[in-house]
Write a protein that holds these residues in place. Structure first.
Motif, PDB file in Angstrom:
ATOM      1  N   PHE A   1       0.599   4.261  -2.850  1.00 50.67           N
ATOM      2  CA  PHE A   1       0.393   5.655  -2.465  1.00 50.67           C
ATOM      3  C   PHE A   1       1.457   6.539  -3.094  1.00 50.67           C
ATOM      4  O   PHE A   1       1.150   7.594  -3.662  1.00 50.67           O
ATOM      5  CB  PHE A   1       0.431   5.777  -0.944  1.00 50.67           C
TER       6      PHE A   1
ATOM      7  N   PHE B   1       1.742   6.841   5.725  1.00 49.94           N
ATOM      8  CA  PHE B   1       2.279   7.368   4.467  1.00 49.94           C
ATOM      9  C   PHE B   1       3.261   8.503   4.655  1.00 49.94           C
ATOM     10  O   PHE B   1       3.765   9.064   3.684  1.00 49.94           O
ATOM     11  CB  PHE B   1       1.127   7.828   3.572  1.00 49.94           C
TER      12      PHE B   1
ATOM     13  N   MET C   1      -4.331   4.869   6.594  1.00 52.10           N
ATOM     14  CA  MET C   1      -5.402   3.882   6.447  1.00 52.10           C
ATOM     15  C   MET C   1      -5.053   2.679   7.320  1.00 52.10           C
ATOM     16  O   MET C   1      -3.921   2.540   7.786  1.00 52.10           O
ATOM     17  CB  MET C   1      -5.588   3.467   4.981  1.00 52.10           C
TER      18      MET C   1
ATOM     19  N   ASP D   1     -10.193  -0.605  -0.081  1.00 55.75           N
ATOM     20  CA  ASP D   1      -8.805  -0.187   0.101  1.00 55.75           C
ATOM     21  C   ASP D   1      -8.435   1.003  -0.772  1.00 55.75           C
ATOM     22  O   ASP D   1      -7.755   1.924  -0.312  1.00 55.75           O
ATOM     23  CB  ASP D   1      -7.822  -1.346  -0.076  1.00 55.75           C
ATOM     24  N   ASN D   2      -8.903   1.045  -2.029  1.00 53.84           N
ATOM     25  CA  ASN D   2      -8.589   2.257  -2.795  1.00 53.84           C
ATOM     26  C   ASN D   2      -9.450   3.437  -2.345  1.00 53.84           C
ATOM     27  O   ASN D   2      -9.021   4.589  -2.441  1.00 53.84           O
ATOM     28  CB  ASN D   2      -8.673   2.011  -4.310  1.00 53.84           C
TER      29      ASN D   2
ATOM     30  N   TYR E   1       0.823  -1.211   0.000  1.00 53.97           N
ATOM     31  CA  TYR E   1       0.000   0.000   0.000  1.00 53.97           C
ATOM     32  C   TYR E   1       0.858   1.263   0.000  1.00 53.97           C
ATOM     33  O   TYR E   1       0.499   2.263  -0.641  1.00 53.97           O
ATOM     34  CB  TYR E   1      -0.941  -0.006   1.201  1.00 53.97           C
ATOM     35  N   ARG E   2       1.963   1.247   0.706  1.00 57.66           N
ATOM     36  CA  ARG E   2       2.868   2.399   0.717  1.00 57.66           C
ATOM     37  C   ARG E   2       3.402   2.682  -0.688  1.00 57.66           C
ATOM     38  O   ARG E   2       3.517   3.843  -1.099  1.00 57.66           O
ATOM     39  CB  ARG E   2       4.011   2.101   1.693  1.00 57.66           C
TER      40      ARG E   2
ATOM     41  N   SER F   1     -10.102   4.022   0.846  1.00 55.84           N
ATOM     42  CA  SER F   1      -9.400   4.495   2.040  1.00 55.84           C
ATOM     43  C   SER F   1      -8.128   5.239   1.672  1.00 55.84           C
ATOM     44  O   SER F   1      -7.777   6.243   2.309  1.00 55.84           O
ATOM     45  CB  SER F   1      -9.084   3.312   2.960  1.00 55.84           C
ATOM     46  N   MET F   2      -7.426   4.764   0.644  1.00 55.20           N
ATOM     47  CA  MET F   2      -6.219   5.463   0.216  1.00 55.20           C
ATOM     48  C   MET F   2      -6.566   6.810  -0.421  1.00 55.20           C
ATOM     49  O   MET F   2      -5.867   7.806  -0.177  1.00 55.20           O
ATOM     50  CB  MET F   2      -5.414   4.614  -0.764  1.00 55.20           C
TER      51      MET F   2
END
Length: 378
Positions: A230, A377, A318, A299-300, A226-227, A302-303
């Motif tokens: 982002f 992030f 997130m 998930d997208n 996820y990092r 929340s990002m």
């Protein structure tokens, strides 16, 4: 074509190898960042100009910073290829306004990929970073890991929120275009190749993530996954996000109460998206598509919530639960509501992006913090 070769590696190669683990790294001397796939261990070097990491199956990742030895990236690469007797090709490009080169490595019994890139100038000298990611030919093809490791390099703090050098080389962003956004008839600027490139990055990183299933290191792998997304996505939707943030902000001066009001508005906007899943791949719709077409999943969502709050100078993150197969947004703002302590000093207010509920509300059967972990992030 050389770039087509790299494209095929991205799209077609799925690695199912034994698992490796590691942590992110920052060089205070030279100002670059790197986020290796989990598993590489520091094994040699002076921890200033030279770093060597080893992984399983003979994987190696070497970094050397040269300062004053070479006038150009061309000079550096030419000398390194001569010294290694490398038989692979080299392609030069520009990254972040600086010289860079991608190197196909074929030397001795090793193969892999390399990257050379200029760093920020210091005391009149332009330092140059050389990174080589390789393994013995007889240990298999680890190309996705090599490319991901090189792509994680951010020569300066600015590039920490910009597509990595491998993605920028392989998929230049193209011309800016004005497109409709999924918000009140507004338009925003993206680049013509952003959505495709962002999705390819996601699928590459998902292929790596899959190798961590059924291991005790799965959380760490998800955090890097996820990092990485982002970082790649932030600049791609920067203008579109800023347009929406200005509309959501209106005339608010952002007191504590108004920060919460803004976060609620951003949350309500995302809660109006069309929810959909795609189990044929990563099941993560890139943020360019999400912000222009208003679709995706938790998930997208929340990002994207975190990106919008970041543009409003509100610290955000997130959290993910593998137990619940769910993700929530997090906001560092005041007020009542369910909170999540990330164990790093922040007690975040939660944001449920897939149900029409106010910020700070969470389903009772999902409220056990032991089933969640944070994705930070900053």
């Amino acid at each position: 074509m050389k770039k087509n070769k790299l494209l095929l590696v991205f799209v077609l190669l799925f690695v199912f190898a034994r698992i490796v683990f590691s942590q992110a790294m920052f060089s205070p001397t030279w100002g670059f960042f790197i986020d290796l796939p989990p598993g590489y261990q520091f094994v040699d070097g002076d921890a200033r100009d030279r770093f060597s990491f080893s992984g399983p199956e003979g994987l190696m990742f070497d970094i050397i910073v040269y300062h004053g030895q070479y006038n150009t990236i061309f000079d550096l690469v030419e000398d390194i290829n001569r010294r290694l007797q490398n038989q692979g090709y080299v392609d030069f490009f520009e990254y972040g306004g600086k010289q860079a080169a991608v190197i196909s490595l074929e030397f001795g019994d090793n193969h892999g990929w390399g990257l050379a890139v200029e760093l920020a100038q210091q005391s009149g000298v332009r330092p140059m970073l050389l990174a080589l990611s390789y393994n013995p030919v007889n240990s298999g093809d680890w190309s996705l890991f090599h490319l991901s490791a090189l792509d994680s390099i951010a020569p300066t703090v600015v590039q920490r929120r910009y597509p990595g050098p491998i993605m920028q080389y392989s998929f230049p962003r193209g011309e800016p275009i004005n497109v409709p956004l999924a918000f009140r008839g507004l338009n925003g600027v993206i680049h013509e190749n952003d959505a495709e490139a962002a999705q390819i990055l996601i699928e590459r990183e998902f292929a790596i993530l899959r190798t961590y299933l059924n291991t005790t290191y799965l959380h760490e792998a998800f955090i890097r996954y996820y990092r990485f997304i982002f970082r790649d996505s932030f600049a791609r939707i920067e203008h579109a996000a800023s347009v929406i943030v200005r509309e959501l902000q209106g005339h608010m001066a952002f007191t504590d109460e108004q920060q919460r009001e803004f976060a609620q508005r951003a949350l309500t906007f995302i809660q109006g998206f069309h929810y959909e899943r795609d189990f044929t791949g990563s099941d993560f719709i890139n943020l360019v598509t999400a912000i222009t077409e208003g679709r995706g999943s938790c998930d997208n969502y929340s990002m994207l919530f975190a990106v919008l709050l970041t543009h409003a100078n509100i610290r955000s993150a997130m959290m993910v639960s593998l137990y619940h197969s769910h993700a929530l947004g997090l906001a560092d703002i005041a007020g009542i509501g369910a909170r999540f302590d990330d164990s790093h000093g922040t007690n975040w207010l939660v944001a449920e992006t897939t149900a029409n509920v106010d910020i700070g509300m969470i389903a009772q059967d999902q409220s056990d913090p032991r089933h969640w972990f944070a994705i930070l992030f900053d």
